[in-house]
Scaffold this active site. Structure first.
Site, mmCIF file in Angstrom:
data_model
loop_
_atom_site.group_PDB
_atom_site.id
_atom_site.type_symbol
_atom_site.label_atom_id
_atom_site.label_comp_id
_atom_site.label_asym_id
_atom_site.label_seq_id
_atom_site.Cartn_x
_atom_site.Cartn_y
_atom_site.Cartn_z
ATOM 1 N N TRP A 179 0.693 -1.108 -0.047
ATOM 2 C CA TRP A 179 -0.045 -0.073 0.123
ATOM 3 C C TRP A 179 0.974 1.269 0.010
ATOM 4 C CZ3 TRP A 179 -4.479 -0.685 -1.910
ATOM 5 C CH2 TRP A 179 -4.996 -1.928 -1.799
ATOM 6 N N ASP A 223 -0.982 7.121 6.580
ATOM 7 C CA ASP A 223 -1.868 5.884 6.175
ATOM 8 C C ASP A 223 -2.168 4.978 7.392
ATOM 9 O OD1 ASP A 223 -3.941 4.200 5.177
ATOM 10 O OD2 ASP A 223 -2.561 3.655 3.323
ATOM 11 N N LYS A 259 -12.011 -1.429 8.708
ATOM 12 C CA LYS A 259 -11.191 -2.269 9.700
ATOM 13 C C LYS A 259 -11.559 -2.021 11.283
ATOM 14 C CE LYS A 259 -8.167 -2.518 5.820
ATOM 15 N NZ LYS A 259 -8.165 -3.524 5.066
#
Length: 360
Positions: free
Chosen positions: A102, A174, A198
């Protein structure tokens, strides 16, 4: 048999939150309307929005006078582009720490912004991303900001707070997969963003926490991409994801009742230790992640035999231990044990691993 969902996201929500959603679905706050029907212009939503924002900043120990919160759509992935459009205005150059998939995606998408240079200033590629790279504090170039990924969902690595330095340039994080799951000194960061699916809410909401001094209006950006415009409109320039913000509000209240981020981290550490110790004792499975970089949210593990891995996932599913198949990039298995996963769920997985070992 109790069902436990180990999905990396969308992930399980606290049972208490699900129960409250069930109660509010037909009639929210005695309004006669479902929570999915209330207007984002209504007093009901405005009160919900203000409370959710205040609770979030309180849990992060951030001052509302210094930080603002945006509730956005488009996923955390959209922020790979939107953040450089807003922040990379002086030097047109950003620094990225490559700790896995990511982080790479963030760098690749930012590089597509016209006129922007993206430098990878540290990487753990040489160790196959089994450990997080050290974050530099001295730079040869002038950068608009430094981007890091605090938890790597696929690789199962993460930064602890003591591994994150304070930097002279703005730091952007992030935090999608460990947001509010472990403590950080959030004041180290200029911008924090996270997909909510999440630890916070269903998919469809992205939370962005930003220092107010960075909220500068850019007339060359469409309003939906301009953070200052969104902030001025209280994240309601267009219809916001009302239901997801509502669920996030419930999850934040639940987290406060649990004692806050420090308390939930202690539980998460206990769950992670239980699973890592179980893997250390297993004769079939192992974690390949450096112990100093292990995530307490996502625990990948492998046997080295794809057929045995497939059998494990199949048998685990039959035992109501769901979504344990690993990401396609690394294979094997992955147990995501976010805030809502109870200790009993991790114990059930460990008991299953022991039983599987005994049979194989």
């Amino acid at each position: 048999m109790t069902c436990y969902n180990f999905a990396a996201g969308p992930a399980m929500l606290p049972v208490e939150v699900i129960a409250q959603i069930k109660q509010d679905l037909p009639d929210y706050a005695h309004s006669g309307m479902s929570v999915m029907e209330i207007s984002h212009r209504s007093a009901l939503y405005k009160e919900l929005y203000a409370e959710t924002k205040a609770n979030l900043l309180e849990l992060m120990k951030l001052d509302q006078a210094e930080y603002d919160v945006l509730f956005l759509t488009g996923g955390a992935t959209q922020q790979f582009t939107t953040i450089p459009l807003n922040l990379a205005r002086k030097y047109h150059r950003i620094a990225v720490v490559d700790s896995g998939h990511w982080a790479q995606r963030a760098a690749e998408d930012a590089a597509k912004v016209p006129g922007l240079t993206v430098d990878i200033i540290a990487s753990s590629k040489d160790n196959d991303y089994t450990a997080v790279p050290e974050i530099p504090t001295e730079f040869d170039q002038d950068y608009d900001y430094l981007h890091i990924t605090t938890n790597n969902t696929i690789m199962g690595t993460a930064y602890r707070d003591d591994q994150i330095p304070k930097t002279d340039i703005p730091m952007v994080a992030d935090m999608s997969s460990n947001f509010l799951g472990q403590e950080y000194d959030y004041s180290k960061f200029a911008v924090i963003y996270a997909g909510a699916q999440k630890n916070l809410a269903p998919a469809g909401l992205t939370v962005l926490v930003i220092r107010k001094d960075l909220l500068v209006k850019h007339d060359d950006l469409p309003g939906l991409f301009d953070f200052a415009t969104e902030a001025k409109k209280e994240s309601a320039l267009n219809t916001p994801p009302v239901f997801q913000v509502y669920v996030a509000g419930l999850a934040l209240k639940w987290l406060k009742e649990k004692g806050g981020v420090a308390s939930i981290e202690a539980i998460n550490q206990e769950k992670a230790k239980l699973l890592y110790d179980c893997l250390a004792d297993s004769k079939n499975f192992e974690s390949k992640v450096d112990p100093d970089s292990r995530s307490i949210m996502n625990v990948p593990f492998v046997s080295g035999d794809p057929d045995l891995d497939a059998e494990f996932v199949k048998e685990a599913t039959a035992h109501q231990l769901l979504n344990l198949k690993g990401h396609r990039l690394v294979g094997g298995m992955r147990a995501s044990i976010y805030n809502a996963m109870p200790l009993e769920g991790v114990q059930a997985l460990c008991d299953f691993i022991k039983d599987f070992d005994a049979k194989h």
